[in-house]
Design a protein around this motif. Structure first.
Motif, PDB file in Angstrom:
ATOM      1  N   THR A  26     -37.697  10.235 -28.658  1.00 40.27           N
ATOM      2  CA  THR A  26     -37.064  10.713 -29.883  1.00 40.27           C
ATOM      3  C   THR A  26     -38.158  11.043 -30.903  1.00 40.27           C
ATOM      4  N   THR A  27     -37.918  12.064 -31.711  1.00 42.17           N
ATOM      5  CA  THR A  27     -38.892  12.520 -32.705  1.00 42.17           C
ATOM      6  C   THR A  27     -38.164  12.837 -34.001  1.00 42.17           C
ATOM      7  N   LEU A  28     -38.784  12.480 -35.110  1.00 42.87           N
ATOM      8  CA  LEU A  28     -38.246  12.783 -36.426  1.00 42.87           C
ATOM      9  C   LEU A  28     -39.350  13.443 -37.243  1.00 42.87           C
ATOM     10  N   TYR A  81     -37.059  22.158 -43.731  1.00 43.49           N
ATOM     11  CA  TYR A  81     -36.020  21.481 -42.956  1.00 43.49           C
ATOM     12  C   TYR A  81     -36.489  20.101 -42.485  1.00 43.49           C
ATOM     13  N   LEU A  82     -35.512  19.260 -42.246  1.00 39.08           N
ATOM     14  CA  LEU A  82     -35.709  18.017 -41.513  1.00 39.08           C
ATOM     15  C   LEU A  82     -35.357  18.293 -40.062  1.00 39.08           C
ATOM     16  N   TYR A  83     -36.077  17.696 -39.119  1.00 38.62           N
ATOM     17  CA  TYR A  83     -35.707  17.920 -37.720  1.00 38.62           C
ATOM     18  C   TYR A  83     -35.738  16.623 -36.920  1.00 38.62           C
ATOM     19  N   PHE A  84     -34.893  16.628 -35.905  1.00 39.19           N
ATOM     20  CA  PHE A  84     -34.713  15.453 -35.054  1.00 39.19           C
ATOM     21  C   PHE A  84     -34.585  15.928 -33.613  1.00 39.19           C
ATOM     22  N   ARG A  85     -35.275  15.251 -32.715  1.00 42.33           N
ATOM     23  CA  ARG A  85     -35.193  15.586 -31.294  1.00 42.33           C
ATOM     24  C   ARG A  85     -34.985  14.313 -30.501  1.00 42.33           C
ATOM     25  N   VAL A  86     -34.090  14.383 -29.531  1.00 44.30           N
ATOM     26  CA  VAL A  86     -33.866  13.279 -28.614  1.00 44.30           C
ATOM     27  C   VAL A  86     -33.729  13.869 -27.219  1.00 44.30           C
ATOM     28  N   GLY A  87     -34.272  13.181 -26.223  1.00 46.21           N
ATOM     29  CA  GLY A  87     -34.200  13.749 -24.884  1.00 46.21           C
ATOM     30  C   GLY A  87     -34.681  12.793 -23.810  1.00 46.21           C
ATOM     31  N   THR A  88     -34.590  13.266 -22.577  1.00 51.80           N
ATOM     32  CA  THR A  88     -35.084  12.527 -21.418  1.00 51.80           C
ATOM     33  C   THR A  88     -36.100  13.404 -20.702  1.00 51.80           C
ATOM     34  N   VAL A 116     -32.156  19.159 -33.486  1.00 53.60           N
ATOM     35  CA  VAL A 116     -31.329  19.353 -34.677  1.00 53.60           C
ATOM     36  C   VAL A 116     -32.254  19.613 -35.871  1.00 53.60           C
ATOM     37  N   ARG A 117     -31.926  20.645 -36.628  1.00 53.65           N
ATOM     38  CA  ARG A 117     -32.609  20.893 -37.895  1.00 53.65           C
ATOM     39  C   ARG A 117     -31.574  20.911 -39.009  1.00 53.65           C
ATOM     40  N   TYR A 118     -31.955  20.346 -40.132  1.00 48.33           N
ATOM     41  CA  TYR A 118     -31.128  20.453 -41.330  1.00 48.33           C
ATOM     42  C   TYR A 118     -31.948  21.196 -42.375  1.00 48.33           C
TER      43      TYR A 118
END
Length: 415
Positions: free
Chosen positions: A371-373, A340-347, A329-331
């Protein structure tokens, strides 16, 4: 007195009849010119239109048609002058397409600046008008004028197509980029060794039109071992809806990087707001171990949000596929695609994460979560600063859970 009234009536009637005859003549000239225009007899049409405007300079349809004819004949100064008479606060929407065409066909930066000055009061909120101005200034090699218009879009929300055009123009303004990047990955107490992994990268990118080509060198130190990874990467753009990704990589005598790798994806804008991805990642490691993964992705732009879901399937180990699922996700803070701000979540760990990809030889039944911010921020027109922090939790073979913390920082310079 009676005789004077009769003479006045006769003269007035004659004037009315003459005006009607002139109107009929002008109408006839307009329809003749229109017919000539449809048969592409532009020069003949222009003669009729000029004659008509001499008789009736306020005849709007004739002047509009003369703009079209002048543009077809590449008489851009004539078209510009007529549009200057036609466009005003009440009519600008009706003549927008003619104005856009005039911008795209202008042959000199000076003429474009003059025309833009006349039209800008009426199209100050028109994103397409500004994008066309930027694109035309770039085509005319007037980068300073293009940058001046581009600045006016900094805080304007753009849809996917507009943002694409805006990014392409910015790349054409600054064709070279050098990037440096460093990441530290720390292993916490549940791991046998808690020494950190460190990776540093240097990258050079050349923008050629809408395309980009990059060369990257990564130096990584993992526990008591280290290695260099060399990569060539390209993003060829085939159309506004279709572009690709290609990566070739190699390392020398590495115990953890691939000896050779190749990756590719194709991206297609299925709709105005949705993009799909399909591709593969192939790596060849020491001891004749090969890894093949397939990637599928879906991307959407919603207001200021970039939403991306991806899955990596493979490699196959012990008759079971390693799987990685992630949400990105980027905002966007404004229309500058670097802010932008970005967020990543995953397995799992995807093969695109070369600094951490250790899927080979692991048990596919073991799970991991991460997860990454992060934040990306343009500094002026040439620098971009990026930073991120992340957390990963990984199942270990001894029925324990290992935890990792990572931090990264990077800097890009465009010139």
């Amino acid at each position: 007195m009676k005789r004077l009234i009769i003479v006045t009536i006769i003269l007035f009637s004659g004037f009315i009849l003459k005006a009607q005859e002139a109107k009929v003549d002008v109408d006839s000239l307009y329809f003749q010119a229109k017919k000539l225009y449809t048969t592409k007899s532009y020069s003949e049409a222009l003669v009729k239109l000029n004659e008509g405007l001499l008789i009736a300079p306020e005849y709007i349809d004739i002047r509009v048609l003369r703009v079209r004819v002048a543009q077809a004949l590449k008489y851009y100064e004539q078209a510009s002058n007529d549009l200057g008479l036609l466009v005003n606060a009440n009519t600008f929407a009706a003549y927008r397409s003619l104005v856009i065409r005039q911008v795209t066909t202008t042959k000199t930066s000076e003429a474009l600046a003059s025309f833009a000055e006349k039209m800008s009061p009426y199209y100050s909120d028109d994103i397409d008008f500004k994008l066309v101005l930027i694109e035309t200034y770039v085509k005319l090699d007037d980068h300073e004028a293009a940058k001046a218009v581009a600045k006016t879009l900094n805080d304007t929300p753009l849809n996917q197509e507009e943002n694409y055009r805006y990014r392409v123009s910015l790349k054409r303004l600054n064709k070279n980029q050098i990037s440096v990047y460093h990441e530290t990955l720390s292993f916490l107490d549940d791991y046998p060794l808690t020494k950190s992994w460190n990776t540093s990268q240097v990258e050079y990118t050349r923008f050629v039109g809408a395309h980009s080509i990059s060369a990257r060198v990564s130096y990584s130190q993992r526990f008591f071992d280290n290695a260099l990874l060399y990569e060539l990467e390209a993003y060829p753009v085939f159309s506004k809806k279709l572009y690709g990704f290609i990566n070739l990589s190699t390392s020398a005598k590495s115990n953890f990087f691939q000896n050779f790798g190749t990756s590719a994806s194709i991206f297609y804008g299925a709709t105005k707001w949705v993009e799909v991805e399909a591709g593969f990642r192939y790596f060849s490691f020491n001891n004749n171990v090969d890894a093949l993964s397939y990637v599928f992705g879906l991307t959407s732009y919603v207001d200021k949000f970039y939403l991306n879901a991806r899955t990596f399937i493979g490699p196959e180990i012990n008759n079971k596929f390693v799987q990685n699922y992630q949400l990105n996700v980027r905002y966007y803070l404004n229309s500058n695609s670097e802010n932008y701000l970005y967020f990543r979540v995953g397995t799992g760990i995807s093969p695109d994460e070369t600094t951490r990809f250790t899927q080979i030889g692991i048990d596919p039944n073991l799970n991991s979560f991460y997860t990454t911010l992060g934040l990306s921020r343009a500094i002026g027109n040439r620098y971009v600063l990026q930073g991120s922090v992340g957390y990963l939790s990984q199942e270990l073979t001894n029925n324990k859970t290992g935890n990792q913390i990572n931090a990264a920082i990077g800097l890009k310079y465009r010139f």
